[in-house]
Design a protein around this motif. Structure first.
Motif, PDB file in Angstrom:
ATOM      1  N   TYR A   1      57.381  21.466 -56.227  1.00 36.87           N
ATOM      2  CA  TYR A   1      58.312  22.363 -56.887  1.00 36.87           C
ATOM      3  C   TYR A   1      57.688  23.111 -58.064  1.00 36.87           C
ATOM      4  O   TYR A   1      58.203  24.139 -58.491  1.00 36.87           O
ATOM      5  N   ASN A   2      56.576  22.600 -58.598  1.00 38.36           N
ATOM      6  CA  ASN A   2      55.943  23.207 -59.768  1.00 38.36           C
ATOM      7  C   ASN A   2      54.819  24.171 -59.440  1.00 38.36           C
ATOM      8  O   ASN A   2      54.544  25.078 -60.214  1.00 38.36           O
ATOM      9  N   THR A   3      54.140  23.952 -58.335  1.00 45.34           N
ATOM     10  CA  THR A   3      52.932  24.710 -58.060  1.00 45.34           C
ATOM     11  C   THR A   3      53.198  26.205 -58.055  1.00 45.34           C
ATOM     12  O   THR A   3      54.095  26.699 -57.383  1.00 45.34           O
ATOM     13  N   ASN A   4      52.400  26.913 -58.845  1.00 45.95           N
ATOM     14  CA  ASN A   4      52.486  28.370 -58.897  1.00 45.95           C
ATOM     15  C   ASN A   4      51.075  28.919 -58.905  1.00 45.95           C
ATOM     16  O   ASN A   4      50.407  28.938 -59.926  1.00 45.95           O
ATOM     17  N   ASN A   5      50.615  29.364 -57.746  1.00 45.03           N
ATOM     18  CA  ASN A   5      49.280  29.944 -57.654  1.00 45.03           C
ATOM     19  C   ASN A   5      49.326  31.452 -57.757  1.00 45.03           C
ATOM     20  O   ASN A   5      48.338  32.131 -57.497  1.00 45.03           O
ATOM     21  N   GLY A   6      50.488  31.967 -58.137  1.00 41.39           N
ATOM     22  CA  GLY A   6      50.646  33.410 -58.236  1.00 41.39           C
ATOM     23  C   GLY A   6      50.686  33.896 -59.668  1.00 41.39           C
ATOM     24  O   GLY A   6      50.108  33.297 -60.575  1.00 41.39           O
ATOM     25  N   CYS A   7      51.411  34.972 -59.859  1.00 41.40           N
ATOM     26  CA  CYS A   7      51.538  35.596 -61.175  1.00 41.40           C
ATOM     27  C   CYS A   7      52.180  34.622 -62.157  1.00 41.40           C
ATOM     28  O   CYS A   7      53.176  33.966 -61.842  1.00 41.40           O
ATOM     29  N   THR A   8      51.611  34.537 -63.352  1.00 39.62           N
ATOM     30  CA  THR A   8      52.119  33.594 -64.342  1.00 39.62           C
ATOM     31  C   THR A   8      53.502  33.972 -64.849  1.00 39.62           C
ATOM     32  O   THR A   8      54.216  33.141 -65.405  1.00 39.62           O
TER      33      THR A   8
ATOM     34  N   LYS B   1      47.068  39.496 -58.091  1.00 37.89           N
ATOM     35  CA  LYS B   1      46.026  40.419 -57.632  1.00 37.89           C
ATOM     36  C   LYS B   1      44.896  40.574 -58.643  1.00 37.89           C
ATOM     37  O   LYS B   1      43.854  41.135 -58.326  1.00 37.89           O
ATOM     38  N   SER B   2      45.127  40.121 -59.879  1.00 34.14           N
ATOM     39  CA  SER B   2      44.097  40.290 -60.899  1.00 34.14           C
ATOM     40  C   SER B   2      44.222  39.200 -61.951  1.00 34.14           C
ATOM     41  O   SER B   2      45.233  38.508 -62.031  1.00 34.14           O
ATOM     42  N   LYS B   3      43.159  39.073 -62.778  1.00 34.50           N
ATOM     43  CA  LYS B   3      43.153  38.154 -63.900  1.00 34.50           C
ATOM     44  C   LYS B   3      43.090  38.940 -65.197  1.00 34.50           C
ATOM     45  O   LYS B   3      42.717  40.116 -65.210  1.00 34.50           O
ATOM     46  N   CYS B   4      43.444  38.261 -66.285  1.00 36.69           N
ATOM     47  CA  CYS B   4      43.278  38.861 -67.602  1.00 36.69           C
ATOM     48  C   CYS B   4      41.788  39.159 -67.798  1.00 36.69           C
ATOM     49  O   CYS B   4      40.942  38.261 -67.684  1.00 36.69           O
ATOM     50  N   ALA B   5      41.472  40.431 -68.111  1.00 33.98           N
ATOM     51  CA  ALA B   5      40.068  40.837 -68.221  1.00 33.98           C
ATOM     52  C   ALA B   5      39.376  40.202 -69.421  1.00 33.98           C
ATOM     53  O   ALA B   5      38.157  40.026 -69.420  1.00 33.98           O
TER      54      ALA B   5
ATOM     55  N   VAL C   1      44.231  33.673 -66.863  1.00 30.79           N
ATOM     56  CA  VAL C   1      45.625  33.861 -66.470  1.00 30.79           C
ATOM     57  C   VAL C   1      45.698  34.972 -65.438  1.00 30.79           C
ATOM     58  O   VAL C   1      45.008  35.991 -65.555  1.00 30.79           O
ATOM     59  N   ARG C   2      46.572  34.771 -64.435  1.00 37.65           N
ATOM     60  CA  ARG C   2      46.624  35.712 -63.319  1.00 37.65           C
ATOM     61  C   ARG C   2      47.951  36.466 -63.298  1.00 37.65           C
ATOM     62  O   ARG C   2      49.002  35.939 -63.680  1.00 37.65           O
ATOM     63  N   TYR C   3      47.895  37.722 -62.796  1.00 35.73           N
ATOM     64  CA  TYR C   3      49.075  38.585 -62.757  1.00 35.73           C
ATOM     65  C   TYR C   3      49.139  39.321 -61.426  1.00 35.73           C
ATOM     66  O   TYR C   3      48.115  39.525 -60.758  1.00 35.73           O
ATOM     67  N   CYS C   4      50.373  39.723 -61.087  1.00 33.00           N
ATOM     68  CA  CYS C   4      50.557  40.491 -59.856  1.00 33.00           C
ATOM     69  C   CYS C   4      50.348  41.983 -60.082  1.00 33.00           C
ATOM     70  O   CYS C   4      49.913  42.703 -59.181  1.00 33.00           O
ATOM     71  N   ASP C   5      50.664  42.465 -61.279  1.00 36.10           N
ATOM     72  CA  ASP C   5      50.484  43.883 -61.581  1.00 36.10           C
ATOM     73  C   ASP C   5      50.432  44.090 -63.093  1.00 36.10           C
ATOM     74  O   ASP C   5      50.600  43.149 -63.881  1.00 36.10           O
ATOM     75  N   ALA C   6      50.228  45.347 -63.494  1.00 37.89           N
ATOM     76  CA  ALA C   6      50.098  45.673 -64.918  1.00 37.89           C
ATOM     77  C   ALA C   6      51.401  45.470 -65.670  1.00 37.89           C
ATOM     78  O   ALA C   6      51.400  45.180 -66.875  1.00 37.89           O
ATOM     79  N   VAL C   7      52.534  45.605 -64.975  1.00 46.03           N
ATOM     80  CA  VAL C   7      53.837  45.454 -65.632  1.00 46.03           C
ATOM     81  C   VAL C   7      54.003  44.019 -66.147  1.00 46.03           C
ATOM     82  O   VAL C   7      54.372  43.782 -67.298  1.00 46.03           O
TER      83      VAL C   7
END
Length: 440
Positions: free
Chosen positions: A239-246, A253-257, A262-268
């Motif tokens: 129930y906790n696992t989150n391998n996607g956007c934080t 799709k990307s990580k904090c440069a 930390v990972r994010y799905c988009d710039a928003v």
């Protein structure tokens, strides 16, 4: 259906922390809450079939050899039991104060309901302090699934904002019977959890089971309660696992440069998270992460048998599996559940050395043929509780982490570090950007 934020809050009290702006559908979140509550009462253990017929089980109360219901209904995992013991040593009576966590409150209220079973099946009324919501409970029977698991059969009625005629009539009948009533102060959040349990279980009683009702109980709902305890590790991981956007949980799709942690799905979502992420990002910028390969605790003795106990194993539970295996068999059971996904989390890194030899260190020294220098790594919940052996890791990687702990840690043997699970048997440790000292 409860509002989405309320569902997220209730899940949080049970240790299920989802992204704060999760895009999971409302219905899916509601379903997850139901599944988490079923996990907390270990429902599949008691109900392998769709319905429960209480008459198929012997009476708990008629057999004087049974322990009091209040003793049998208690559930803790090994981690909680350890915390309780440590708190008592420090003179702290209750490490889980009332009204701080709705799930813990629910478990304590179940103790009060169990006490009512032991005291002539006294009626129970739960109300919040403002009397805006209440649950009336008439205990019907207590049946015995096994020596550690009572099944409390009951009738209940819930009122919100105003007291219903059904509750008024029932309360009058209780008063006229002169039976003592057990009153429990229960927050609205706690009542929501209890009501969800009762509603789910009411659908699981065989339709052929029809206990006697008083005239004032015609509108009451038939249900049952089982012992409720902390979620098992595998369910927490699920129930906790989150391998996607934080932020929302969508595929990342990307990580904090700047920090790459930390990972994010988009710039928003990245912009939305910046305010809360900035302090950590600044501390992680340019940080060095060291990868280590770990094994499960208890696997280091060649050819020996080991007893594997997780901090999440339930105590006072009749079917708690005490697995005695060879190290090879233990490893075949798989790696520890990943309850953190790809998100950074804090671990305690503890170095065993000749400077701090206890019985465990002396045993390791004897069994491994080394000087006993190994690394223990665990998180607060002990969902991760592993060991890194020097002879199984790259010497440079191993020594780099040991050096940081000895230079920056407490007494040169332990330190708190940021970590990321990078594989089933690997973990990355940030050894030059340490978090604040933790109180656990």
């Amino acid at each position: 259906m409860l509002p989405q934020q309320e569902i997220l809050n209730l899940l949080g009290t049970m240790g299920v922390e989802l992204p704060r702006k999760t895009k999971l559908p409302h219905a899916e979140l509601d379903k997850r809450l139901s599944k988490a509550l079923d996990s907390a009462q270990y429902i599949t253990r008691v109900l392998p079939d769709p319905s429960l017929d209480p008459t198929a089980y012997p009476s708990w109360l008629d057999d004087k050899s049974n322990k009091p219901v209040i003793e049998a209904i208690r559930r803790h995992n090994v981690g909680e039991a350890t915390l309780i013991a440590e708190s008592h040593e420090k003179g702290i009576n209750d490490p889980f104060p009332l009204f701080a966590n709705a799930f813990m409150d629910l478990r304590q209220s179940l103790m009060s309901i169990a006490n009512a079973c032991d005291t002539s099946m006294s009626p129970v009324v739960l109300q919040d302090e403002a009397d805006s919501s209440g649950i009336c409970i008439r205990l019907v029977d207590v049946r015995k699934f096994d020596a550690e698991t009572p099944i409390v059969i009951l009738l209940y009625n819930h009122d919100e904002h105003s007291v219903s005629r059904a509750s008024v009539d029932w309360l009058r009948s209780v008063m006229s019977s002169r039976k003592p009533t057990i009153k429990i102060t229960a927050t609205l959040q706690e009542q929501q959890l209890l009501l969800r349990l009762l509603k789910q279980n009411s659908k699981r009683i065989a339709q052929t089971y029809k206990p006697k009702r008083a005239a004032a109980e015609s509108a009451f709902t038939l249900s049952f309660l089982l012992p409720v305890g902390p979620l098992p590790a595998n369910d927490l991981a699920k129930y906790n696992t989150n391998n996607g956007c934080t932020v929302c949980g969508d595929p990342a799709k990307s990580k904090c440069a700047r920090c790459g942690a930390v990972r994010y799905c988009d710039a928003v979502c990245q912009r939305d998270d910046w305010k809360s992420h900035k302090p950590l990002c600044n501390s992680w910028q340019g940080a060095k992460w060291q990868r280590l390969t770990f094994i499960l605790l208890g696997q280091y003795e060649p050819g020996a048998y080991a007893f594997r106990v997780s901090r999440h194993d339930i105590v006072q539970h009749g079917d708690m599996q005490k697995r005695v295996s060879t190290p090879k068999e233990l490893e075949s059971q798989g790696s520890p559940e990943n309850t953190h996904g790809a998100a950074p989390f804090i671990v305690k890194v503890q170095v065993s050395s000749s400077d701090a030899k206890g019985p465990a260190y002396q045993l390791m020294e004897k069994q491994t043929g080394t000087d006993g220098v190994n690394i223990l790594i665990y998180d607060q919940r002990r969902s991760l509780d592993v060991m890194v052996l020097r002879d199984r890791s790259d010497a440079a990687d191993y020594n780099a982490v040991v050096d940081v702990v000895k230079r920056k840690g407490e007494r040169g043997i332990k330190a708190f570090c940021w970590a990321i699970r990078t594989g089933e048997w690997t973990i990355d440790i940030c050894f030059d950007r340490l978090p604040e000292w933790q109180k656990w």
